[in-house]
Design a protein around this motif. Structure first.
Motif, PDB file in Angstrom:
ATOM      1  N   ASN A  31       0.818  -1.213   0.000  1.00  0.00           N
ATOM      2  CA  ASN A  31       0.000   0.000   0.000  1.00  0.00           C
ATOM      3  C   ASN A  31       0.853   1.265   0.000  1.00  0.00           C
ATOM      4  OD1 ASN A  31      -2.519  -1.160  -0.202  1.00  0.00           O
ATOM      5  ND2 ASN A  31      -2.765  -1.358   2.010  1.00  0.00           N
ATOM      6  N   ILE A  32       1.948   1.238   0.730  1.00  0.00           N
ATOM      7  CA  ILE A  32       2.850   2.391   0.728  1.00  0.00           C
ATOM      8  C   ILE A  32       3.420   2.601  -0.674  1.00  0.00           C
ATOM      9  CG2 ILE A  32       5.064   3.261   1.590  1.00  0.00           C
ATOM     10  CD1 ILE A  32       4.364   1.947   4.285  1.00  0.00           C
ATOM     11  N   SER A  33       3.821   1.517  -1.316  1.00  0.00           N
ATOM     12  CA  SER A  33       4.357   1.613  -2.679  1.00  0.00           C
ATOM     13  C   SER A  33       3.303   2.160  -3.632  1.00  0.00           C
ATOM     14  CB  SER A  33       4.808   0.241  -3.177  1.00  0.00           C
ATOM     15  OG  SER A  33       5.773  -0.297  -2.337  1.00  0.00           O
ATOM     16  N   PHE A  34       2.075   1.690  -3.487  1.00  0.00           N
ATOM     17  CA  PHE A  34       0.986   2.172  -4.336  1.00  0.00           C
ATOM     18  C   PHE A  34       0.802   3.677  -4.177  1.00  0.00           C
ATOM     19  CE2 PHE A  34      -3.403   3.305  -5.075  1.00  0.00           C
ATOM     20  CZ  PHE A  34      -3.647   2.744  -6.312  1.00  0.00           C
ATOM     21  N   VAL A  35       0.770   4.152  -2.951  1.00  0.00           N
ATOM     22  CA  VAL A  35       0.555   5.584  -2.697  1.00  0.00           C
ATOM     23  C   VAL A  35       1.712   6.407  -3.256  1.00  0.00           C
ATOM     24  CG1 VAL A  35       0.366   7.336  -0.883  1.00  0.00           C
ATOM     25  CG2 VAL A  35      -0.917   5.216  -0.686  1.00  0.00           C
ATOM     26  N   ILE A  36       2.929   5.945  -3.050  1.00  0.00           N
ATOM     27  CA  ILE A  36       4.091   6.697  -3.536  1.00  0.00           C
ATOM     28  C   ILE A  36       4.108   6.752  -5.064  1.00  0.00           C
ATOM     29  CG2 ILE A  36       6.614   6.649  -3.703  1.00  0.00           C
ATOM     30  CD1 ILE A  36       6.623   5.632  -0.788  1.00  0.00           C
ATOM     31  N   VAL A  37       3.866   5.626  -5.709  1.00  0.00           N
ATOM     32  CA  VAL A  37       3.857   5.606  -7.181  1.00  0.00           C
ATOM     33  C   VAL A  37       2.719   6.469  -7.718  1.00  0.00           C
ATOM     34  CG1 VAL A  37       3.542   4.134  -9.212  1.00  0.00           C
ATOM     35  CG2 VAL A  37       5.056   3.403  -7.369  1.00  0.00           C
ATOM     36  N   ALA A  38       1.549   6.390  -7.112  1.00  0.00           N
ATOM     37  CA  ALA A  38       0.417   7.205  -7.561  1.00  0.00           C
ATOM     38  C   ALA A  38       0.715   8.695  -7.365  1.00  0.00           C
ATOM     39  CB  ALA A  38      -0.854   6.816  -6.811  1.00  0.00           C
ATOM     40  N   TYR A  39       1.285   9.053  -6.236  1.00  0.00           N
ATOM     41  CA  TYR A  39       1.618  10.454  -5.944  1.00  0.00           C
ATOM     42  C   TYR A  39       2.634  10.992  -6.953  1.00  0.00           C
ATOM     43  CZ  TYR A  39       3.403  14.504  -3.370  1.00  0.00           C
ATOM     44  OH  TYR A  39       3.794  15.763  -3.005  1.00  0.00           O
ATOM     45  N   LEU A  40       3.713  10.250  -7.146  1.00  0.00           N
ATOM     46  CA  LEU A  40       4.743  10.693  -8.082  1.00  0.00           C
ATOM     47  C   LEU A  40       4.221  10.735  -9.517  1.00  0.00           C
ATOM     48  CD1 LEU A  40       7.879   8.869  -6.632  1.00  0.00           C
ATOM     49  CD2 LEU A  40       7.249  11.290  -6.412  1.00  0.00           C
ATOM     50  N   SER A  41       3.381   9.774  -9.881  1.00  0.00           N
ATOM     51  CA  SER A  41       2.794   9.769 -11.220  1.00  0.00           C
ATOM     52  C   SER A  41       1.888  10.976 -11.439  1.00  0.00           C
ATOM     53  CB  SER A  41       2.004   8.482 -11.458  1.00  0.00           C
ATOM     54  OG  SER A  41       2.847   7.374 -11.396  1.00  0.00           O
ATOM     55  N   LEU A  42       1.111  11.325 -10.426  1.00  0.00           N
ATOM     56  CA  LEU A  42       0.256  12.511 -10.535  1.00  0.00           C
ATOM     57  C   LEU A  42       1.085  13.780 -10.665  1.00  0.00           C
ATOM     58  CD1 LEU A  42      -2.636  11.762  -8.045  1.00  0.00           C
ATOM     59  CD2 LEU A  42      -2.871  12.305 -10.465  1.00  0.00           C
ATOM     60  N   LEU A  43       2.161  13.891  -9.875  1.00  0.00           N
ATOM     61  CA  LEU A  43       3.019  15.062  -9.984  1.00  0.00           C
ATOM     62  C   LEU A  43       3.636  15.161 -11.376  1.00  0.00           C
ATOM     63  CD1 LEU A  43       4.919  15.223  -6.564  1.00  0.00           C
ATOM     64  CD2 LEU A  43       2.965  16.561  -7.329  1.00  0.00           C
ATOM     65  N   LEU A  44       4.142  14.038 -11.884  1.00  0.00           N
ATOM     66  CA  LEU A  44       4.709  14.035 -13.228  1.00  0.00           C
ATOM     67  C   LEU A  44       3.654  14.363 -14.279  1.00  0.00           C
ATOM     68  CD1 LEU A  44       7.157  10.999 -13.224  1.00  0.00           C
ATOM     69  CD2 LEU A  44       7.713  13.365 -13.708  1.00  0.00           C
ATOM     70  N   LEU A  45       2.457  13.827 -14.117  1.00  0.00           N
ATOM     71  CA  LEU A  45       1.376  14.103 -15.062  1.00  0.00           C
ATOM     72  C   LEU A  45       1.045  15.588 -15.084  1.00  0.00           C
ATOM     73  CD1 LEU A  45      -0.812  13.143 -17.030  1.00  0.00           C
ATOM     74  CD2 LEU A  45      -2.271  12.710 -15.039  1.00  0.00           C
ATOM     75  N   PHE A  46       0.918  16.209 -13.918  1.00  0.00           N
ATOM     76  CA  PHE A  46       0.607  17.631 -13.866  1.00  0.00           C
ATOM     77  C   PHE A  46       1.736  18.467 -14.470  1.00  0.00           C
ATOM     78  CE2 PHE A  46      -2.223  16.643 -10.027  1.00  0.00           C
ATOM     79  CZ  PHE A  46      -3.310  16.432 -10.846  1.00  0.00           C
ATOM     80  N   TRP A  47       2.975  18.069 -14.208  1.00  0.00           N
ATOM     81  CA  TRP A  47       4.111  18.793 -14.778  1.00  0.00           C
ATOM     82  C   TRP A  47       4.114  18.669 -16.303  1.00  0.00           C
ATOM     83  CZ3 TRP A  47       8.488  17.340 -17.536  1.00  0.00           C
ATOM     84  CH2 TRP A  47       9.428  18.340 -17.699  1.00  0.00           C
TER      85      TRP A  47
END
Length: 119
Positions: A31-47
């Protein structure tokens, strides 16, 4: 309120929710890995979206940014479809995956195949 302020409020909200989710899942590596990957993916997507919007119509990096946006959107769609489908009965599971697949295919069509002169 300016758009810039709303962007920062959204970023702080996303960061806070991600931190709370990590804290609540402190004993579950998956679950921690899921949250971190989702968070970083969202940041990259917005950028990438911001870079895409700021790039000129004929900018050389524009096709590459389109590919990044579609890839990140696909990753997030698959991740969240997997999480939702895991807790649903199998008929709803099929619907969730079908909707996710339609979003991925529709996004590919709109980004790479459809030509109307605006992108």
């Amino acid at each position: 309120m300016e758009i810039e302020h709303l962007t920062w409020i959204g970023f702080i909200f996303l960061t806070g929710n991600s931190a709370m989710a990590i804290y609540r899942s402190k004993d579950d590596f998956y679950n921690i890995s899921f949250v971190i990957v989702a968070y970083l993916s969202l940041l990259l997507l917005f950028w990438c979206l911001r870079s895409f919007e700021r790039a000129g119509r004929n900018a050389p990096q524009r096709p590459c940014l389109k590919a990044y946006v579609w890839s990140l959107s696909t990753l997030l769609t698959c991740m969240f479809s997997y999480k939702v489908a895991a807790i649903m009965p199998w008929p709803v599971d099929l619907v969730v995956w079908g909707l996710g697949l339609s979003v991925v295919i529709g996004g590919f069509y709109v980004f790479f195949l459809y030509r109307d002169g605006n992108y």
